[in-house]
Write a protein that holds these residues in place. Structure first.
Motif, PDB file in Angstrom:
ATOM      1  N   LYS A  35       0.829  -1.206   0.000  1.00  0.00           N
ATOM      2  CA  LYS A  35       0.000   0.000   0.000  1.00  0.00           C
ATOM      3  C   LYS A  35       0.861   1.253   0.000  1.00  0.00           C
ATOM      4  O   LYS A  35       0.586   2.217  -0.726  1.00  0.00           O
ATOM      5  CB  LYS A  35      -0.918  -0.012   1.223  1.00  0.00           C
ATOM      6  N   THR A  36       1.921   1.244   0.792  1.00  0.00           N
ATOM      7  CA  THR A  36       2.829   2.399   0.842  1.00  0.00           C
ATOM      8  C   THR A  36       3.482   2.620  -0.516  1.00  0.00           C
ATOM      9  O   THR A  36       3.578   3.758  -1.000  1.00  0.00           O
ATOM     10  CB  THR A  36       3.915   2.173   1.909  1.00  0.00           C
ATOM     11  N   LEU A  37       3.933   1.549  -1.161  1.00  0.00           N
ATOM     12  CA  LEU A  37       4.552   1.685  -2.472  1.00  0.00           C
ATOM     13  C   LEU A  37       3.559   2.195  -3.510  1.00  0.00           C
ATOM     14  O   LEU A  37       3.903   3.017  -4.362  1.00  0.00           O
ATOM     15  CB  LEU A  37       5.133   0.338  -2.927  1.00  0.00           C
ATOM     16  N   ALA A  38       2.345   1.715  -3.447  1.00  0.00           N
ATOM     17  CA  ALA A  38       1.328   2.146  -4.414  1.00  0.00           C
ATOM     18  C   ALA A  38       1.049   3.636  -4.291  1.00  0.00           C
ATOM     19  O   ALA A  38       0.809   4.326  -5.290  1.00  0.00           O
ATOM     20  CB  ALA A  38       0.043   1.350  -4.218  1.00  0.00           C
ATOM     21  N   GLN A  39       1.081   4.156  -3.064  1.00  0.00           N
ATOM     22  CA  GLN A  39       0.772   5.562  -2.832  1.00  0.00           C
ATOM     23  C   GLN A  39       1.934   6.480  -3.202  1.00  0.00           C
ATOM     24  O   GLN A  39       1.729   7.616  -3.638  1.00  0.00           O
ATOM     25  CB  GLN A  39       0.405   5.778  -1.366  1.00  0.00           C
ATOM     26  N   ALA A  40       3.157   5.986  -3.054  1.00  0.00           N
ATOM     27  CA  ALA A  40       4.308   6.887  -3.188  1.00  0.00           C
ATOM     28  C   ALA A  40       5.184   6.634  -4.405  1.00  0.00           C
ATOM     29  O   ALA A  40       6.030   7.455  -4.725  1.00  0.00           O
ATOM     30  CB  ALA A  40       5.180   6.773  -1.920  1.00  0.00           C
ATOM     31  N   SER A  41       4.971   5.543  -5.094  1.00  0.00           N
ATOM     32  CA  SER A  41       5.943   5.159  -6.107  1.00  0.00           C
ATOM     33  C   SER A  41       5.727   5.772  -7.473  1.00  0.00           C
ATOM     34  O   SER A  41       6.669   5.928  -8.244  1.00  0.00           O
ATOM     35  CB  SER A  41       5.929   3.633  -6.261  1.00  0.00           C
ATOM     36  N   GLY A  42       4.499   6.098  -7.808  1.00  0.00           N
ATOM     37  CA  GLY A  42       4.224   6.564  -9.163  1.00  0.00           C
ATOM     38  C   GLY A  42       4.246   5.457 -10.195  1.00  0.00           C
ATOM     39  O   GLY A  42       4.390   5.715 -11.398  1.00  0.00           O
TER      40      GLY A  42
END
Length: 349
Positions: A35-42
């Motif tokens: 979830k963190t990667l999905a929100q911050a990764s682009g």
């Protein structure tokens, strides 16, 4: 440890997700979730898609989940893949180069002091403990003098050919007067100049055995005692210099005190660390030992970056490097270690 799969075996999507996990781990040392990667990764991927890719990477042994639902972090195998196949090195800045080069200025002092100061600068810039292994140095004598301190003590002053000066306080044999101190100093400077300590002791023993030592018994006893003290000190000279152990106790150490304690214990076993560095002497390449790749640091989960450096004759004379947590900034630290090795090579030349 199994070999890391070639980077070309990963799909572009897996490569992107893997790099993000590694970047996150190197930045904060904590597992990261989908979830963190999905929100911050682009990446324009859903948490479910990222989670599926992370699961594939875990099956390959590149990622691991330390706790249920705690996210994932790279394994030692994953870090090896990143370092060998994905890392883009960052050249040291002008300020970083100046800090290292400035500490390598001997200014007429012992070369060991300059090496230790340079290693301390490396420690500060890398936020790791700095390590350097150098051979035991054979002092060649230029002159030796004795200065009386009291009735039963004298200060022996040794000047070596490289300009370094060492002092030792000696207990005087009974009956030694000022004239014997002068005689002993004159004899050692005239007869033993240019010799190593081992060669000087052998020369004195031969001269005395043949009856050619042109000094009286009191001065002879002083010469023998002085050489014995320096030779004993030389045999104990550490071949491994460690600087900046305190930097291992960073802000993140409180959460993993057992690991840090294990690492500090490892550093106490200097002979084991020296053997590890010695294994990096072959060739010119920088060696990177990650976590459990080396048995010595398997418990502490630490990484070592090491680089050999050469003297004027082209022979390897030592190895310099750093030790720190596996999440150290490899892209930045590897070039700093390389520059430090080049600086020490110039110093030894």
């Amino acid at each position: 440890m199994a070999a890391a799969p070639p980077i070309r075996d990963l799909t572009d999507r897996a490569r992107d997700v893997f790099r993000l996990v590694v970047d996150s781990y190197l930045a904060n040392g904590a597992p990261v979730g989908s979830k963190t990667l999905a929100q911050a990764s682009g990446l324009n991927l859903s948490p479910a898609s990222i989670r599926a890719v992370m699961g594939e990477l875990e099956e390959r042994g590149l990622l691991a989940s330390p706790h249920t639902s705690a996210g994932r972090l790279p394994t030692d195998l994953g870090l090896r893949l990143f370092v060998d196949g994905m890392m883009q090195a960052m050249e040291p800045t002008a300020d970083e180069r100046a800090q290292i080069a400035g500490r390598a200025d001997r200014s007429g002092g012992p070369v060991e002091d300059a090496i230790a100061a340079t290693t301390a600068a490396l420690s500060g810039l890398s936020a790791c403990a700095g390590l350097v292994m150098v051979p035991k140095r054979e002092l060649r004598l230029r002159s030796i003098g004795f200065v009386p301190l009291s009735r039963d003590q004298a200060l022996a002053v040794l000047v070596s050919e490289d300009g370094s000066v060492e002092n030792r306080v000696l207990q005087l044999p009974p009956g030694i007067g000022g004239s014997a101190l002068v005689e002993a100093g004159n004899y050692m400077s005239a007869v033993l100049s240019g010799l190593t300590l081992v060669e000087a002791r052998a020369r004195v023993e031969r001269e005395i055995a043949a009856g050619h030592a042109a000094i009286d018994g009191a001065a002879r006893a002083l010469v023998e005692q002085g050489l014995a003290v320096w030779s004993e000190d030389g045999a104990r000279r550490p071949v491994l210099i460690v600087r900046g152990q305190g930097r291992l106790l960073d802000a993140g150490a409180a959460a993993d005190l057992d690991r840090v304690r294990d690492l500090l214990d490892d550093l106490e076993g200097k002979q084991d660390v020296a053997r590890l560095l010695d294994s990096a002497r072959a060739g010119d390449a920088t060696r990177i030992f990650i976590g459990a790749e080396n048995k010595l640091f398997a418990l502490s989960g630490s990484s070592v970056i090491a680089k050999p450096f050469r003297g004027l004759d082209g022979e390897v004379v030592g190895v310099v490097g750093v030790i720190g947590p596996t999440r150290l900034n490899y892209a930045r630290v590897v070039p700093i270690v390389d520059f430090t090795a080049a600086t020490l090579a110039r110093l030894m030349g």
